[in-house]
Design an enzyme around this catalytic site. Structure first.
Site, PDB file in Angstrom:
ATOM      1  CB  SER A   4     -16.295  46.362  13.257  1.00  0.00           C
ATOM      2  OG  SER A   4     -15.289  46.793  13.792  1.00  0.00           O
TER       3      SER A   4
ATOM      4  CE1 TYR B 171     -16.570  51.459  10.423  1.00  0.00           C
ATOM      5  CE2 TYR B 171     -15.530  50.492  12.403  1.00  0.00           C
ATOM      6  CZ  TYR B 171     -15.822  50.384  11.172  1.00  0.00           C
ATOM      7  OH  TYR B 171     -15.578  49.101  10.589  1.00  0.00           O
TER       8      TYR B 171
HETATM    9  N1  LIG Z   1     -11.323  46.405   6.281  1.00  0.00           N
HETATM   10  C1  LIG Z   1     -11.205  46.228   7.629  1.00  0.00           C
HETATM   11  O1  LIG Z   1     -10.305  45.807   8.241  1.00  0.00           O
HETATM   12  C2  LIG Z   1     -12.911  45.963   8.371  1.00  0.00           C
HETATM   13  C3  LIG Z   1     -12.770  45.500   9.546  1.00  0.00           C
HETATM   14  C4  LIG Z   1     -13.854  45.419  10.320  1.00  0.00           C
HETATM   15  C5  LIG Z   1     -15.269  45.950   9.596  1.00  0.00           C
HETATM   16  N2  LIG Z   1     -15.224  46.169   8.293  1.00  0.00           N
HETATM   17  C6  LIG Z   1     -16.640  46.572   7.744  1.00  0.00           C
HETATM   18  O2  LIG Z   1     -16.478  45.929   6.128  1.00  0.00           O
HETATM   19  C7  LIG Z   1     -17.001  46.686   5.372  1.00  0.00           C
HETATM   20  C8  LIG Z   1     -16.305  46.802   4.196  1.00  0.00           C
HETATM   21  O3  LIG Z   1     -15.261  47.612   4.557  1.00  0.00           O
HETATM   22  P1  LIG Z   1     -13.609  47.884   3.783  1.00  0.00           P
HETATM   23  O4  LIG Z   1     -12.860  47.625   4.502  1.00  0.00           O
HETATM   24  O5  LIG Z   1     -13.835  46.739   2.492  1.00  0.00           O
HETATM   25  O6  LIG Z   1     -13.919  49.199   3.074  1.00  0.00           O
HETATM   26  P2  LIG Z   1     -13.580  49.871   1.758  1.00  0.00           P
HETATM   27  O7  LIG Z   1     -12.573  49.229   1.071  1.00  0.00           O
HETATM   28  O8  LIG Z   1     -13.495  51.254   1.902  1.00  0.00           O
HETATM   29  O9  LIG Z   1     -14.926  49.656   0.916  1.00  0.00           O
HETATM   30  C9  LIG Z   1     -16.193  50.111   1.269  1.00  0.00           C
HETATM   31  C10 LIG Z   1     -17.060  49.755   0.176  1.00  0.00           C
HETATM   32  O10 LIG Z   1     -18.368  50.672   0.558  1.00  0.00           O
HETATM   33  C11 LIG Z   1     -18.890  51.277  -0.370  1.00  0.00           C
HETATM   34  N3  LIG Z   1     -19.728  52.293  -0.218  1.00  0.00           N
HETATM   35  C12 LIG Z   1     -19.087  53.425   0.635  1.00  0.00           C
HETATM   36  N4  LIG Z   1     -20.004  54.509   0.766  1.00  0.00           N
HETATM   37  C13 LIG Z   1     -21.000  54.351  -0.095  1.00  0.00           C
HETATM   38  C14 LIG Z   1     -22.441  54.653  -0.380  1.00  0.00           C
HETATM   39  N5  LIG Z   1     -22.735  55.939  -0.007  1.00  0.00           N
HETATM   40  N6  LIG Z   1     -23.238  53.944  -1.203  1.00  0.00           N
HETATM   41  C15 LIG Z   1     -22.734  52.742  -1.696  1.00  0.00           C
HETATM   42  N7  LIG Z   1     -21.565  51.933  -1.394  1.00  0.00           N
HETATM   43  C16 LIG Z   1     -20.826  52.905  -0.483  1.00  0.00           C
HETATM   44  C17 LIG Z   1     -17.489  51.678  -1.395  1.00  0.00           C
HETATM   45  O11 LIG Z   1     -17.990  51.876  -2.694  1.00  0.00           O
HETATM   46  P3  LIG Z   1     -17.896  52.876  -3.461  1.00  0.00           P
HETATM   47  O12 LIG Z   1     -17.113  54.018  -2.775  1.00  0.00           O
HETATM   48  O13 LIG Z   1     -17.792  52.769  -4.866  1.00  0.00           O
HETATM   49  O14 LIG Z   1     -19.275  53.383  -3.285  1.00  0.00           O
HETATM   50  C18 LIG Z   1     -16.796  50.395  -1.098  1.00  0.00           C
HETATM   51  O15 LIG Z   1     -17.247  49.373  -2.189  1.00  0.00           O
HETATM   52  C19 LIG Z   1     -17.489  48.082   6.268  1.00  0.00           C
HETATM   53  O16 LIG Z   1     -18.871  47.872   6.537  1.00  0.00           O
HETATM   54  C20 LIG Z   1     -16.799  47.969   7.391  1.00  0.00           C
HETATM   55  O17 LIG Z   1     -17.052  48.729   8.446  1.00  0.00           O
HETATM   56  C21 LIG Z   1     -14.036  46.527   7.571  1.00  0.00           C
END
Ligand SMILES: NC(=O)c1ccc[n+]([C@@H]2O[C@H](COP(=O)([O-])OP(=O)(O)OC[C@H]3O[C@@H](n4cnc5c(N)ncnc54)[C@H](OP(=O)(O)O)[C@@H]3O)[C@@H](O)[C@H]2O)c1
Length: 272
Positions: free
Chosen positions: A142, A155
């Site tokens: 990130s 984070y």
């Molecule tokens: N969205 C952004 O703007 C952004 C920006 C920078 C970086 N990121 C990074 O991108 C990645 C995805 O983020 P996102 O925005 O798509 O988040 P999100 O919509 O909240 O999705 C998170 C995913 O992680 C899974 N997860 C959470 N805890 C888990 C566990 N204990 N075991 C297995 N799976 C788990 C969730 O599935 P379940 O709840 O079904 O387990 C879900 O599929 C993350 O690493 C985040 O830090 C996102």
């Protein structure tokens, strides 16, 4: 790794957000995909949708915070597909809160899901990739790992560690046919963890911090595999010059980051 068609990708956090979009993008490239997260129904729904695209897709409900489940995920994938060519360590949780108020359990869980799981899963998959002489690990970092965000200490710390972890891996894996990349997205505007922040603040991120889309992140993930890129920052406008200033002139960099982000991040971390 130039050729993706017919190869196998294992992606964590595939049930929604960026992971779901990346899984579909990999399938469009002709990859078979293994989908891991904790929500079986969402994973099954996505697997069914992906199978319609003419590739194989399997859902393995997995809590990445549980080492035994990670080992099982790798074994089950190898048994079913024979190889893991691409590993996408995408599962992640946010923990935006003033650090003196954050629950200690949330600190531990954030490290466990974002960092420990990434490092363990990579440890379990790498021997198989090295034996095959090919493979690519993509770690979802990130921009919070490029400069620690106020009110997002746990984070940001995990994301900074994921960047260093990727650099170490690349140093070790040079010329083995196996490699690793880290993707650093800014705020994704179309779903994912920053939706929560949007709901809390009642508005989007300030325009000058820029943003990205989930599709752009998926494209970057594929580019990182095909072109073996060390690190891709996915944001518009480009933030690399700001991070370069932070490195070269820490006091000036800190001032820029503070005036552009602190107010917004403080709002985002306020829950009551
Ligand atoms: N969205 C952004 O703007 C952004 C920006 C920078 C970086 N990121 C990074 O991108 C990645 C995805 O983020 P996102 O925005 O798509 O988040 P999100 O919509 O909240 O999705 C998170 C995913 O992680 C899974 N997860 C959470 N805890 C888990 C566990 N204990 N075991 C297995 N799976 C788990 C969730 O599935 P379940 O709840 O079904 O387990 C879900 O599929 C993350 O690493 C985040 O830090 C996102």
């Amino acid at each position: 790794m130039k050729e993706l068609r017919g190869r196998t990708a294992l992606i964590t956090g595939a049930s929604r957000g960026l992971g779901l979009v990346i899984a579909k993008a990999l399938a469009r490239e002709g990859m078979n995909v293994v989908l891991a997260a904790r929500s079986p129904e969402l994973l099954e729904q996505l697997a069914a949708e992906i199978r319609q695209m003419g590739v194989r897709a399997i859902a393995y409900p997995t809590d990445v915070a549980d080492e035994a489940q990670l080992r099982h995920l790798v074994e089950a994938t190898l048994q079913e597909f024979g190889s893991i060519d691409v590993l996408i360590n995408n599962a992640g949780i946010e923990a935006f809160r003033p650090y003196h108020l954050i629950n200690p359990e949330d600190i531990v869980q954030t490290i466990q899901v974002n960092l420990t799981a990434t490092m363990l899963l990579t440890r379990f998959v790498l021997p198989h990739m090295l034996k095959a002489g090919r493979g690519h690990v993509v770690n979802m970092g990130s921009t919070a790992g490029k400069y620690g965000p106020a009110f997002g200490a746990a984070y940001g710390a995990t994301k900074a560690a994921m960047i260093a972890f990727t650099q170490s891996l690349r140093g070790e894996l040079y010329k083995t046919g196996v490699s690793a990349s880290v993707i650093c997205p800014g705020f994704a505007t179309d779903g994912g963890i920053y939706e929560v922040i949007k709901q809390r603040t009642g508005r989007g991120t300030p325009w000058y911090l820029g943003s990205t889309s989930a599709e752009a992140v998926a494209k970057a993930a594929i580019k990182s595999i095909r072109n073996d890129r060390p690190e891709l920052i996915v944001n518009f406008p480009a933030l690399r010059p700001v991070f370069a200033i932070c490195q070269a002139f820490p006091r000036l960099g800190e001032w820029i980051v503070r005036v552009t982000t602190r107010r917004f991040l403080k709002q985002a971390a306020t829950r009551d």
